[in-house]
Design a protein around this motif. Structure first.
Motif, mmCIF file in Angstrom:
data_model
loop_
_atom_site.group_PDB
_atom_site.id
_atom_site.type_symbol
_atom_site.label_atom_id
_atom_site.label_comp_id
_atom_site.label_asym_id
_atom_site.label_seq_id
_atom_site.Cartn_x
_atom_site.Cartn_y
_atom_site.Cartn_z
ATOM 1 N N PHE A 1 45.238 38.961 34.339
ATOM 2 C CA PHE A 1 45.020 38.149 35.539
ATOM 3 C C PHE A 1 43.656 38.468 36.126
ATOM 4 O O PHE A 1 43.235 39.629 36.143
ATOM 5 C CB PHE A 1 46.132 38.431 36.559
ATOM 6 C CG PHE A 1 45.988 37.711 37.878
ATOM 7 C CD1 PHE A 1 45.811 36.337 37.914
ATOM 8 C CD2 PHE A 1 46.032 38.407 39.068
ATOM 9 C CE1 PHE A 1 45.680 35.662 39.125
ATOM 10 C CE2 PHE A 1 45.902 37.755 40.293
ATOM 11 C CZ PHE A 1 45.728 36.380 40.313
ATOM 12 N N SER A 2 42.973 37.406 36.606
ATOM 13 C CA SER A 2 41.644 37.563 37.221
ATOM 14 C C SER A 2 41.717 37.131 38.675
ATOM 15 O O SER A 2 41.584 35.939 38.989
ATOM 16 C CB SER A 2 40.610 36.707 36.481
ATOM 17 O OG SER A 2 40.532 37.043 35.126
ATOM 18 N N PRO A 3 41.936 38.075 39.612
ATOM 19 C CA PRO A 3 42.054 37.707 41.030
ATOM 20 C C PRO A 3 40.728 37.505 41.739
ATOM 21 O O PRO A 3 40.707 37.285 42.935
ATOM 22 C CB PRO A 3 42.811 38.907 41.614
ATOM 23 C CG PRO A 3 42.396 40.050 40.758
ATOM 24 C CD PRO A 3 42.207 39.505 39.372
ATOM 25 N N GLY A 4 39.623 37.613 41.025
ATOM 26 C CA GLY A 4 38.336 37.370 41.655
ATOM 27 C C GLY A 4 37.300 38.421 41.319
ATOM 28 O O GLY A 4 36.118 38.113 41.147
ATOM 29 N N GLU A 5 37.723 39.678 41.197
ATOM 30 C CA GLU A 5 36.760 40.737 40.930
ATOM 31 C C GLU A 5 36.724 41.145 39.467
ATOM 32 O O GLU A 5 36.171 42.179 39.117
ATOM 33 C CB GLU A 5 37.066 41.971 41.805
ATOM 34 C CG GLU A 5 38.317 42.744 41.411
ATOM 35 C CD GLU A 5 39.591 42.191 42.028
ATOM 36 O OE1 GLU A 5 40.628 42.857 41.947
ATOM 37 O OE2 GLU A 5 39.525 41.077 42.574
ATOM 38 N N GLY A 6 37.314 40.352 38.597
ATOM 39 C CA GLY A 6 37.317 40.664 37.183
ATOM 40 C C GLY A 6 38.733 40.738 36.639
ATOM 41 O O GLY A 6 39.683 41.031 37.366
ATOM 42 N N GLU A 7 38.862 40.480 35.358
ATOM 43 C CA GLU A 7 40.192 40.446 34.749
ATOM 44 C C GLU A 7 40.749 41.847 34.576
ATOM 45 O O GLU A 7 40.042 42.791 34.240
ATOM 46 C CB GLU A 7 40.126 39.749 33.394
ATOM 47 C CG GLU A 7 41.496 39.464 32.795
ATOM 48 C CD GLU A 7 41.411 38.663 31.516
ATOM 49 O OE1 GLU A 7 42.397 37.995 31.172
ATOM 50 O OE2 GLU A 7 40.347 38.699 30.867
#
Length: 292
Positions: free
Chosen positions: A36-42
Motif C-alpha cells: 500500500f502507498s499512503p503517500g510517503e512511499g509504498e
C-alpha cells in the motif's frame, strides 16, 4: 491465546532467505498482507490477530525493519478469526487499505484506512455466512474479492465488492474445503483459489474463476501430506504454493500454468510452522509470513 511469533522470509525465484522473527508479533491466526502507498512511499503491511483478538498491524518500507505494532480495539475478530488485508480504492477513488473480518456474532465487517496509520469504524456487510476459519482477499478485475469456507458444512463462499455494494459470488455451491487453507491469487488473468480437501491432509484442491465461471477442481497430492496451503506469484508466469507437511515443515511447489505443480521442496531446514502462511509479491520478491 498465547500465540506464536511471526516469521518472515522472501523468495527471489531461486532460493528463500533465512527466516527472521518479526519480534514481538504473536498470533496463532493467519496474517494478512498487502502492499500500500499512503503517500510517503509504498510499504508492505501485515495485519494479524493479537491476544485480545483485536486488529494489529505493522509495516516495513525496506522489507527488513518492521515498525512498532499498532492496534485497533474497535475491531475484534471471532475466536477462530483472522483479518484479511487488501489494497483497494476508497469511495472517493483515493488509494485505500481494507481489513475484513467476522466478529463473534457472525457478522462480517470491514475497515478502511487512507494513511496506513488509522482505521475507519467497522462497517458491516452481508452476503456471506460465518466463516469456518481463514478469510482470504484479492483484487480481481477492479473488484475486491473476499472468500472463506463456511462454518456450517465447509462450503466455499465468496463475495464481490465493486466499491459500493457487496454481492455473493455464484457457482461456488459444489465446492467444499478445509477451514484453514482458503487462499486467493490472480494469475494468468484468472482468480485462483486453493484449499485443503475437507477431512484430508493429503490433497490440495484448486479452482479458478475466469470472470464468468469457476473451473472444476484439480487435485494436487504431494508425498508427505499437505495442509494449510497458500498461493502467491514470484513473477507473472510462475505461481508458488507454500504449505505444511505432516511434520509441520514448510514446503513449496512451483507451477507455470496453475494446474500442474513441480515436486515440492523443503522451504528451509529446521523450524516448524505452527500456523498458516500468508504470501504476497511485493516489489521484486515473494514475501512469506507465518507463525512459528
Amino acid at each position: 491465546m498465547p500465540g506464536t511469533e511471526l516469521h518472515h522470509t522472501t523468495f527471489n525465484g531461486d532460493s528463500w532467505s533465512t527466516p527472521q522473527p518479526v519480534e514481538g508479533r504473536l498470533t496463532t491466526h493467519p496474517p494478512g498482507l498487502a502492499g500500500f502507498s499512503p503517500g510517503e512511499g509504498e510499504a508492505l503491511y501485515c495485519a494479524f490477530t493479537d491476544k485480545a483478538r483485536h486488529l494489529a498491524w505493522t509495516r516495513t518500507a525496506d522489507e527488513a525493519e518492521w515498525e512498532t505494532t499498532r492496534t485497533d480495539d474497535d475491531a475484534t475478530a471471532s475466536s477462530d478469526g483472522n483479518f484479511a488485508l487488501a489494497a483497494y480504492p476508497l469511495s472517493d477513488g483515493e488509494p485505500g487499505l481494507y481489513a475484513v473480518y467476522c466478529d463473534d456474532g457472525g457478522t462480517w465487517q470491514r475497515l478502511t484506512s487512507d494513511d496506513g496509520l488509522t482505521w475507519s469504524d467497522p462497517k458491516k456487510f452481508t452476503g456471506l455466512q460465518p466463516p469456518a476459519y481463514r478469510i482470504a482477499a484479492a483484487v480481481y478485475r477492479d473488484k475486491l474479492i473476499v472468500a472463506s469456507t463456511t462454518a456450517d458444512g465447509g462450503h466455499l463462499q465468496a463475495a464481490v465488492f465493486d466499491g459500493t455494494t457487496w454481492k455473493p459470488m455464484k457457482g461456488l455451491e459444489p465446492f467444499i474445503g478445509d477451514a484453514y487453507s482458503v487462499s486467493l491469487a490472480v494469475f494468468n488473468e484468472k482468480l485462483y483459489c486453493v484449499r485443503g480437501a475437507s477431512g484430508s491432509s493429503e490433497t490440495m484442491l484448486t479452482t479458478f474463476y475466469d470472470g464468468t465461471d469457476w473451473s472444476a477442481d484439480r487435485k494436487f497430492t504431494p508425498p508427505g501430506g499437505i495442509s494449510a496451503p497458500s498461493i502467491g506469484l514470484i513473477q507473472e508466469n510462475q505461481l508458488v504454493c507454500v504449505y505444511s507437511d505432516d511434520d509441520r515443515h514448510l514446503r513449496y511447489a512451483l507451477s507455470e500454468d496453475g494446474e500442474y505443480w513441480d515436486a515440492p521442496v523443503l522451504l528451509h531446514q529446521g523450524g516448524k510452522a505452527t500456523g498458516t502462511a500468508a504470501l504476497l509479491h511485493f516489489k521484486t520478491k515473494l514475501h512469506c509470513l507465518y507463525p512459528a
